[in-house]
Design a protein around this motif. Structure first.
Motif, PDB file in Angstrom:
ATOM      1  N   GLY A  88      63.479  60.425  54.430  1.00  0.00           N
ATOM      2  CA  GLY A  88      62.658  61.577  54.063  1.00  0.00           C
ATOM      3  C   GLY A  88      63.414  62.666  53.330  1.00  0.00           C
ATOM      4  N   LEU A  89      62.707  63.357  52.460  1.00  0.00           N
ATOM      5  CA  LEU A  89      63.250  64.535  51.785  1.00  0.00           C
ATOM      6  C   LEU A  89      63.123  65.755  52.706  1.00  0.00           C
ATOM      7  N   GLU A  91      61.395  68.479  52.313  1.00  0.00           N
ATOM      8  CA  GLU A  91      60.279  69.337  51.913  1.00  0.00           C
ATOM      9  C   GLU A  91      59.762  70.188  53.069  1.00  0.00           C
ATOM     10  N   ARG A  92      59.658  69.590  54.255  1.00  0.00           N
ATOM     11  CA  ARG A  92      59.159  70.344  55.408  1.00  0.00           C
ATOM     12  C   ARG A  92      60.104  71.478  55.777  1.00  0.00           C
ATOM     13  N   LEU A  93      61.396  71.301  55.468  1.00  0.00           N
ATOM     14  CA  LEU A  93      62.391  72.354  55.703  1.00  0.00           C
ATOM     15  C   LEU A  93      62.352  73.434  54.630  1.00  0.00           C
ATOM     16  N   GLY A  94      61.601  73.182  53.557  1.00  0.00           N
ATOM     17  CA  GLY A  94      61.615  74.090  52.425  1.00  0.00           C
ATOM     18  C   GLY A  94      62.748  73.789  51.469  1.00  0.00           C
ATOM     19  N   TYR A  95      63.233  72.544  51.512  1.00  0.00           N
ATOM     20  CA  TYR A  95      64.367  72.125  50.685  1.00  0.00           C
ATOM     21  C   TYR A  95      63.939  70.934  49.847  1.00  0.00           C
ATOM     22  N   GLU A  96      64.288  70.936  48.576  1.00  0.00           N
ATOM     23  CA  GLU A  96      63.781  69.907  47.673  1.00  0.00           C
ATOM     24  C   GLU A  96      64.650  68.656  47.631  1.00  0.00           C
ATOM     25  N   GLY A  97      65.884  68.737  48.083  1.00  0.00           N
ATOM     26  CA  GLY A  97      66.785  67.596  48.002  1.00  0.00           C
ATOM     27  C   GLY A  97      66.765  66.763  49.262  1.00  0.00           C
ATOM     28  N   ILE A  98      67.779  65.906  49.409  1.00  0.00           N
ATOM     29  CA  ILE A  98      67.885  65.086  50.614  1.00  0.00           C
ATOM     30  C   ILE A  98      68.471  65.928  51.747  1.00  0.00           C
ATOM     31  N   LYS A  99      67.976  65.691  52.939  1.00  0.00           N
ATOM     32  CA  LYS A  99      68.440  66.480  54.080  1.00  0.00           C
ATOM     33  C   LYS A  99      69.901  66.206  54.414  1.00  0.00           C
ATOM     34  N   LEU A 100      70.366  64.992  54.129  1.00  0.00           N
ATOM     35  CA  LEU A 100      71.735  64.630  54.495  1.00  0.00           C
ATOM     36  C   LEU A 100      72.790  65.459  53.786  1.00  0.00           C
ATOM     37  N   GLU A 101      72.441  66.075  52.659  1.00  0.00           N
ATOM     38  CA  GLU A 101      73.429  66.864  51.935  1.00  0.00           C
ATOM     39  C   GLU A 101      73.496  68.316  52.414  1.00  0.00           C
ATOM     40  N   LEU A 102      72.568  68.699  53.278  1.00  0.00           N
ATOM     41  CA  LEU A 102      72.561  70.071  53.792  1.00  0.00           C
ATOM     42  C   LEU A 102      73.709  70.285  54.775  1.00  0.00           C
ATOM     43  N   PRO A 103      74.276  71.499  54.808  1.00  0.00           N
ATOM     44  CA  PRO A 103      75.304  71.777  55.819  1.00  0.00           C
ATOM     45  C   PRO A 103      74.699  71.853  57.213  1.00  0.00           C
ATOM     46  N   VAL A 104      75.400  71.268  58.178  1.00  0.00           N
ATOM     47  CA  VAL A 104      74.972  71.351  59.576  1.00  0.00           C
ATOM     48  C   VAL A 104      75.100  72.785  60.055  1.00  0.00           C
ATOM     49  N   ASP A 147      62.549  57.876  47.585  1.00  0.00           N
ATOM     50  CA  ASP A 147      62.735  59.323  47.390  1.00  0.00           C
ATOM     51  C   ASP A 147      64.178  59.760  47.599  1.00  0.00           C
ATOM     52  N   THR A 148      64.914  59.036  48.451  1.00  0.00           N
ATOM     53  CA  THR A 148      66.244  59.515  48.842  1.00  0.00           C
ATOM     54  C   THR A 148      67.385  58.609  48.412  1.00  0.00           C
ATOM     55  N   ASP A 149      67.078  57.408  47.938  1.00  0.00           N
ATOM     56  CA  ASP A 149      68.118  56.411  47.706  1.00  0.00           C
ATOM     57  C   ASP A 149      69.155  56.864  46.680  1.00  0.00           C
ATOM     58  N   ALA A 150      68.717  57.241  45.504  1.00  0.00           N
ATOM     59  CA  ALA A 150      69.662  57.590  44.434  1.00  0.00           C
ATOM     60  C   ALA A 150      70.534  58.771  44.829  1.00  0.00           C
ATOM     61  N   ALA A 151      69.925  59.796  45.412  1.00  0.00           N
ATOM     62  CA  ALA A 151      70.690  60.986  45.782  1.00  0.00           C
ATOM     63  C   ALA A 151      71.687  60.685  46.895  1.00  0.00           C
ATOM     64  N   THR A 152      71.315  59.807  47.822  1.00  0.00           N
ATOM     65  CA  THR A 152      72.235  59.436  48.904  1.00  0.00           C
ATOM     66  C   THR A 152      73.430  58.674  48.345  1.00  0.00           C
ATOM     67  N   ARG A 153      73.152  57.733  47.451  1.00  0.00           N
ATOM     68  CA  ARG A 153      74.239  56.972  46.833  1.00  0.00           C
ATOM     69  C   ARG A 153      75.145  57.883  46.005  1.00  0.00           C
ATOM     70  N   ASP A 154      74.544  58.821  45.300  1.00  0.00           N
ATOM     71  CA  ASP A 154      75.340  59.753  44.486  1.00  0.00           C
ATOM     72  C   ASP A 154      76.244  60.615  45.362  1.00  0.00           C
TER      73      ASP A 154
END
Length: 589
Positions: A88-89, A91-104, A147-154
């Protein structure tokens, strides 16, 4: 003919969608019709079952049982693979990218994905050290979506897999399924493109079929793995549950073990429940997640009482499902090799617009959830044990899922905010608790942060996975009574060859020693500086803020954190006003 290019495009999409589903579109539509007919009739999927509390373990943080299961799980972790469900992206967090790239959290700025890879590498390093076997590899598999594959690989490419070895981190991508237009399971077309099939997410239950079709589960079994730990993308506290849950799985010989947290009666959360067939046929019995709106009528029918709290605990006896699973790999592969090929039982949830229940308000689709795996397990490995392990919420569960406005509304109602910011402060609280600087996630003071009231108010502590995997590790590396840390301070500890004997901190201190040939002792050390300022951002300035700050409503400004990093071999002492001295040529810890 006309629109030949469009027809060809639709034909190619139909072929691709069919190939991605076990049995093809024909099987999908057949299942959909049967499920839609059952939905229209109002069938109860649990009719004929009586609910009760299944076998499981309740572990209080720091208890003797908790410590014993951590120790048991530490050994089991050597033969465990990890699966991260991240389709999942944000979006529910108000963030347009992948959640995995967000700082904890902002004390270190490490992303969710970096934290998870750090944990896997820390488990691997410990497994190698404890066993003397440097060939041990602890694998991580990530399920992405279109939705998340390319950004996760990048992200992994940019960060060089965060230090993981080539091939240690693998990715499997789930495809979407065809949308259904009506009660007859007609396939829906995109309203803006008559030659495009409308598709929708199928759900995280796809992970099981993908573990089959990718060959991942079978490979791990051949490589000597014995368990698989499945977890979600934005609940960092779950890492505290890995080892004790593995320990319970081993001690109770669970083929499936769900990480749970206490839930109140009637709380809008699924509950792990034993369902016994009322006709006495024990082969039908299941231990499975039951949604709260299904649990209440089940209990009323069976006992005359609903989903009520136990007077002695204040919680429902039915533990709350966190969608984190430990599966025994041998039974898992056997199950995936069965007739269903890992496709978990699906469901459909249409929103009807007519009493005949034929027309939908909008297209629907078949969905599946990974926690419904027991239905497959029951068919292919009858008698396999299924249970749960319950932890206190402060140590196990604080997902970042809600946008700031929704989190503020929840906070005003006295409900968990579920925001990126509240998740961050609950990470600090859990880590401070492990150091004895807080009591079960609670300090003597609280903070109001960007409209979120009553957040943890003690020191912001981050214990990297490389510093400690178990509570016994923490207590061996930070002596009892060693810390005097002001509430507004930031303390970060990384690396296992560190021992804190005496530290007084007012400000910010980050200690890093990830070298195996060096050791560091903190002794009679007093650090005072301006540390890190956590500043609320006004609502007017939020739109122009950095995306990861915008979803929090605050920023962190480094005003002079002292970073102490060991860069060479030897034994070091950090003392006095933060001066680092090398006192021996060889490590001593």
């Amino acid at each position: 003919g006309s629109d030949d290019a469009g027809k060809k495009r639709l034909g190619e999409q139909l072929a691709k969608t069919s190939a991605a589903y076990a049995g093809g579109l024909a099987a999908y539509v057949t299942k959909a019709r049967a499920l839609l007919e059952a939905s229209a009739r109002g069938d109860n999927p649990f009719e004929g079952f009586a609910p009760s509390v299944p076998d499981g373990e309740i572990l209080d943080f720091g208890s003797a049982a908790f410590r014993a299961m951590e120790a048991e799980g530490l050994a089991a972790a050597r033969t465990t693979g990890f699966v991260l469900v991240a389709g999942g992206l944000g979006e529910r967090l108000g963030y347009e990218g992948i959640k995995l790239e967000l700082p904890v959290e902002l004390a270190t700025g490490k992303s969710f994905l970096e934290l998870y890879v750090d944990y896997v590498l820390a488990v691997q390093a410990r497994a190698r050290a404890d066993s003397g076997d440097d060939s041990i590899v602890v694998p991580l598999c990530i399920m992405t979506s279109g939705d998340t594959d390319a950004a996760t690989r990048d992200l992994l490419k940019e960060k060089r897999d965060f230090g993981a070895a080539p091939g240690q981190v693998t990715i499997i991508m789930q495809e979407k399924v065809a949308a259904l237009a009506d009660g007859n399971a007609a396939l829906a077309l995109d309203p803006d493109d008559r030659w495009s099939l409308l598709t929708k997410p199928h759900g995280h239950g796809d992970i099981h079929s993908l573990m089959k079709t990718s060959g991942t589960a079978e490979k791990w079994l051949k490589d000597g793995k014995e368990h698989v730990f499945f977890f979600q993308d934005t609940n960092p506290l779950v890492l505290h549950t890995v080892l004790p849950t593995l320990g319970v799985s081993v001690s109770k010989r669970f083929s499936m073990n769900t990480v749970c947290v206490p839930r109140r009666g009637g709380e809008a959360a699924g509950a792990i429940t034993k369902l016994a067939a009322t006709d006495g046929d024990a082969s039908k019995d299941l231990v499975i997640n039951v949604e709260y709106n299904q649990l209440e009528p089940l209990l009323l029918s069976a006992t005359g009482k609903g989903d009520e709290n136990d007077a002695s605990t204040g919680y429902s006896p039915f533990p709350g499902n966190s969608n984190v699973l430990v599966l025994g790999l041998k039974d898992y592969v056997t199950t995936l090799d069965g007739k269903d090929e890992g496709v978990v039982d699906e469901f459909v949830n249409p929103k009807y617009k007519d009493e005949a229940k034929c027309a939908f308000k909008k297209p629907t689709r078949l969905e599946c959830m990974m926690q419904d795996y027991p239905k497959l397990l029951q068919r292919e490995a009858p008698g396999a044990a299924v249970g749960f392990t319950t932890f206190e919420r402060f140590i196990a569960f604080s997902p970042a899922k809600n946008a700031l406005d929704a989190a503020r509304d929840a906070s005003q109602k006295g409900e968990p905010p579920g925001a990126a910011g509240s998740c961050e402060y609950e990470v600090y609280a859990a880590h401070a608790t492990r150091l004895g600087l807080a009591e079960k996630g609670v300090s003597s003071t609280t903070r109001d942060v960007s409209g979120l009231a009553g957040l943890y108010g003690g020191p912001r502590v981050v214990l990297a996975p490389s510093f400690a995997l178990t509570q016994a590790d923490v207590e061996a590396r930070v002596l009892d009574g060693a810390l005097d840390v002001a509430d507004d301070s930031v303390l970060v500890l990384e690396g296992s060859n560190v021992r804190v004997e005496s530290l007084k901190l007012k400000g910010g201190l980050r200690i890093v020693n990830t070298r195996s040939d060096a050791s560091l002792v903190v002794r009679d050390c007093v650090v005072a500086n301006s540390g890190v300022a956590f500043e609320d951002i006004s609502d007017a300035d939020l739109p122009s803020s950095k995306p990861f700050e915008k979803i929090r409503g605050y920023r962190a400004v480094d005003n002079g954190v002292l970073t102490v990093e060991v860069t060479g071999p030897g034994h070091y002492v950090l003392e006095k006003d933060g001066a680092l001295s090398k006192v021996a040529d060889r490590a001593e810890l």
